[in-house]
Enzyme design. Structure first.
Site, short mmCIF file in Angstrom:
data_model
loop_
_atom_site.label_atom_id
_atom_site.label_comp_id
_atom_site.label_asym_id
_atom_site.label_seq_id
_atom_site.Cartn_x
_atom_site.Cartn_y
_atom_site.Cartn_z
CE LYS A 57 -87.77 -60.50 1.70
NZ LYS A 57 -87.25 -60.12 0.39
CG ASN A 58 -87.80 -56.24 1.07
OD1 ASN A 58 -87.26 -57.34 0.93
ND2 ASN A 58 -88.98 -55.94 0.54
CB CYS A 60 -89.07 -63.83 -10.90
SG CYS A 60 -89.79 -62.31 -10.32
NE ARG A 95 -88.61 -58.03 -9.79
CZ ARG A 95 -88.58 -58.58 -8.57
NH1 ARG A 95 -89.13 -59.73 -8.35
NH2 ARG A 95 -88.01 -57.95 -7.56
CG ASP A 151 -93.44 -56.80 -1.31
OD1 ASP A 151 -93.51 -57.16 -2.50
OD2 ASP A 151 -92.38 -56.40 -0.79
NE ARG A 203 -87.00 -65.46 -1.92
CZ ARG A 203 -87.60 -64.61 -2.74
NH1 ARG A 203 -88.53 -65.01 -3.56
NH2 ARG A 203 -87.26 -63.33 -2.74
C1 UD1 Z 1 -88.17 -54.13 -3.90
C2 UD1 Z 1 -88.54 -55.18 -2.85
C3 UD1 Z 1 -89.78 -55.97 -3.27
C4 UD1 Z 1 -90.92 -55.01 -3.62
C5 UD1 Z 1 -90.46 -53.97 -4.63
C6 UD1 Z 1 -91.52 -52.93 -4.89
C7 UD1 Z 1 -86.40 -55.72 -1.89
C8 UD1 Z 1 -85.35 -56.74 -1.66
N1 UD1 Z 1 -87.41 -56.06 -2.66
O1 UD1 Z 1 -87.81 -54.85 -5.08
O2 UD1 Z 1 -90.15 -56.81 -2.18
O3 UD1 Z 1 -91.98 -55.77 -4.18
O4 UD1 Z 1 -89.30 -53.28 -4.14
O5 UD1 Z 1 -91.88 -52.28 -3.71
O6 UD1 Z 1 -86.34 -54.63 -1.36
N2 UD1 Z 1 -88.03 -51.50 -12.58
C9 UD1 Z 1 -87.59 -51.09 -13.81
N3 UD1 Z 1 -86.24 -50.96 -14.01
C10 UD1 Z 1 -85.33 -51.21 -13.03
C11 UD1 Z 1 -85.80 -51.63 -11.77
C12 UD1 Z 1 -87.15 -51.76 -11.58
O7 UD1 Z 1 -88.37 -50.85 -14.72
O8 UD1 Z 1 -84.13 -51.07 -13.27
C13 UD1 Z 1 -89.47 -51.66 -12.35
C14 UD1 Z 1 -89.86 -53.04 -11.84
O9 UD1 Z 1 -90.01 -53.97 -12.91
C15 UD1 Z 1 -91.15 -52.75 -11.14
C16 UD1 Z 1 -90.91 -51.37 -10.54
O10 UD1 Z 1 -89.84 -50.81 -11.30
O11 UD1 Z 1 -92.22 -52.69 -12.05
C17 UD1 Z 1 -90.53 -51.38 -9.09
O12 UD1 Z 1 -89.46 -52.29 -8.88
P1 UD1 Z 1 -88.34 -52.06 -7.78
O13 UD1 Z 1 -88.77 -50.99 -6.83
O14 UD1 Z 1 -87.02 -51.89 -8.45
O15 UD1 Z 1 -88.33 -53.47 -7.02
P2 UD1 Z 1 -87.09 -54.06 -6.26
O16 UD1 Z 1 -86.27 -52.95 -5.73
O17 UD1 Z 1 -86.41 -55.08 -7.11
#
Ligand code: UD1
Length: 441
Positions: free
Chosen positions: A22-23, A116, A121, A308, A400
């Protein structure tokens, strides 16, 4: 309102096949917006997050056909630039369209994803990366409004307080693929899903090097063409089945599970006394001895233990012999499932960014509600090892990200059944009683 009714089951014997990731599918489907021609994506999981991404693309003006595991996106010179609140609020990963829209249309309005249940996030890294390439952003009426007359290559450091960001890396990489000049992403996410997107873009004609390492170099090209591409297997789905076998016992062959994507998970499960054999294109997982031994786990970006799988691992540790400490280094607030597992008799306390889990001999079935996607799988697994009946609510979270999860469990002999409130004469009453407890769910 649907629920899962679960009774104690196991062991799991047989074979299960893993669906596409999915990701990986979400950013790849979004990146189809970069191409001039239709792209065909194969091995796409039929889960609601992918259906929502398809809806967003349709809303933008693309044609999307999703049948079986094949998804075809025809950009058709789409003109839309808005990813609306109604869709983004149901799936944070909608932010994946930000980079492709800015690169292709010079404009993007993406509803600002809220926090969330797994914590705040932020999207600062997404914006920082695209700003370095020349985009400008404002927040208006709950929307991220971005414009970019021309995106230029840049050197971008994408590390944040909690390490790299998977989707910020995919957004910047997608935009850089057709930007003017060379982009270098430092502190890039190394997750296999990032590598899959890079391979997809390369198949479309992009010039990318270093994907899978913390430094990715992207040389922008004029145009990207359409391709046929097959998504990698879902390592989180595979890890969930591995954990299921650890909890329920048995001997399960997981077809499509890639050992290279699951190193930290294999390592931890072997420490718990599981036997795991790497076969050609699959993993054979056996519970070698009783009982499961408690182990400490810290979640980290890839190749560390995936956040995850923290909730399913907690369900396993709830039944292990001894005390384990599960520490979150990716989402420090991702612990909503503790209260639900404790409703079933688990003994888990939270201390800061860690959960202290004292293994218990038995769990007892209870009505519980899944707070998020991966917690839903954890509660199902806990229910399958609990005495009496467990009712898991919030199953829309399971839908989901897990295709056919409960059907596969049934096929492997588990006692699990989906019901709607209407299906049970006493259901409305039972559900109302739960609401009256005033407990936070
Ligand atoms: C993706 C995955 C999710 C997984 C996560 C971490 C998808 C669709 N989802 O989510 O299943 O749990 O990676 O492996 O691929 N952060 C910031 N600033 C930002 C973005 C992120 O501080 O602009 C922080 C987040 O709050 C978190 C960390 O960075 O603490 C990692 O998040 P991130 O890798 O961005 O998660 P996603 O890409 O949203």
């Amino acid at each position: 309102m649907e629920k899962l009714l679960i009774h104690k089951s196991g062991p799991l014997q047989g074979t299960v096949a893993i669906h596409g990731a999915k990701n990986a599918a979400l950013p790849i489907v979004a990146a189809c917006l970069l191409g001039d021609e239709p792209s065909i994506i194969e091995n796409v999981p039929q889960v609601t997050d992918v259906l929502l991404m398809s809806e967003i693309l349709r809303h933008l003006g693309a044609t999307v056909d999703f049948s079986g595991d094949r998804l075809t996106v025809s950009p058709n010179g789409y003109a839309g630039t808005v990813a609306p609140y109604e869709l983004v609020s149901r799936m944070r990963a909608s932010i994946c369209v930000l980079g492709p829209l800015l690169a292709r249309q010079g404009k993007a309005q993406v509803s600002m994803p809220g926090g969330c249940v797994i914590g705040p996030r932020p999207v600062d890294l997404h914006l920082k990366g695209l700003q370095a390439m020349g985009a400008t952003f404002s927040i208006e009426h709950g929307y991220i409004v971005g414009t970019a007359n021309e995106l230029r290559g840049a050197k971008i450091h994408l590390g944040g307080s909690f390490g790299s960001s998977v989707l910020a890396t995919t957004n910047v990489m997608s935009a850089a693929a057709i930007a003017d000049g060379v982009t270098v992403i430092e502190h890039a996410a190394c997750e296999p899903e990032v590598v899959d997107l890079a391979n997809f873009l390369i198949a479309m004609g992009a010039r990318i090097e270093g994907h899978g390492s913390p430094v990715i170099r992207i040389e922008g090209v004029e145009r990207l063409h359409g391709v046929r591409y097959r998504i990698i297997p879902d390592r989180i789905e595979a890890g969930t089945w591995m954990t299921a076998t650890a909890i329920l016992g048995g001997d399960l062959t997981i077809e499509g599970a890639l050992a290279d994507h699951l190193g930290a998970v294999i390592d931890k499960l072997c420490e718990t006394t599981m036997a795991i054999d790497k076969l050609n294109g699959s993993l054979r997982v056996r519970r070698s001895r009783d009982p499961i031994r408690a182990v400490d786990v810290t979640t980290l970006p890839f190749p560390g233990f995936p956040t995850d799988l923290q909730a399913p691992m907690m369900a396993l540790m709830a039944r292990a012999r001894g005390v384990s400490v599960l520490t979150e280094r990716v989402y420090p607030e991702r612990f909503m499932h503790i209260a639900e597992l404790n409703r079933m008799g688990a003994s888990i306390t939270r201390e800061g960014t860690s959960a202290i889990v004292k293994g218990v001999d038995r769990l007892s079935g209870a009505p519980v509600t899944a707070p998020d996607l991966r917690a839903s799988a954890a509660l199902v697994l806990a229910g399958l090892t609990a005495e009496n009946q467990t009712e898991v609510g919030g199953v829309e979270h399971l839908d989901r990200g897990y295709q056919d999860f409960e059907n596969e469990l049934v096929r492997l002999g588990a006692d699990i059944r989906r019901i709607t409130a209407e299906e049970r004469p006493d259901a409305a009453l039972a559900f109302n009683v739960e609401r009256d407890t005033g407990e936070e769910r």
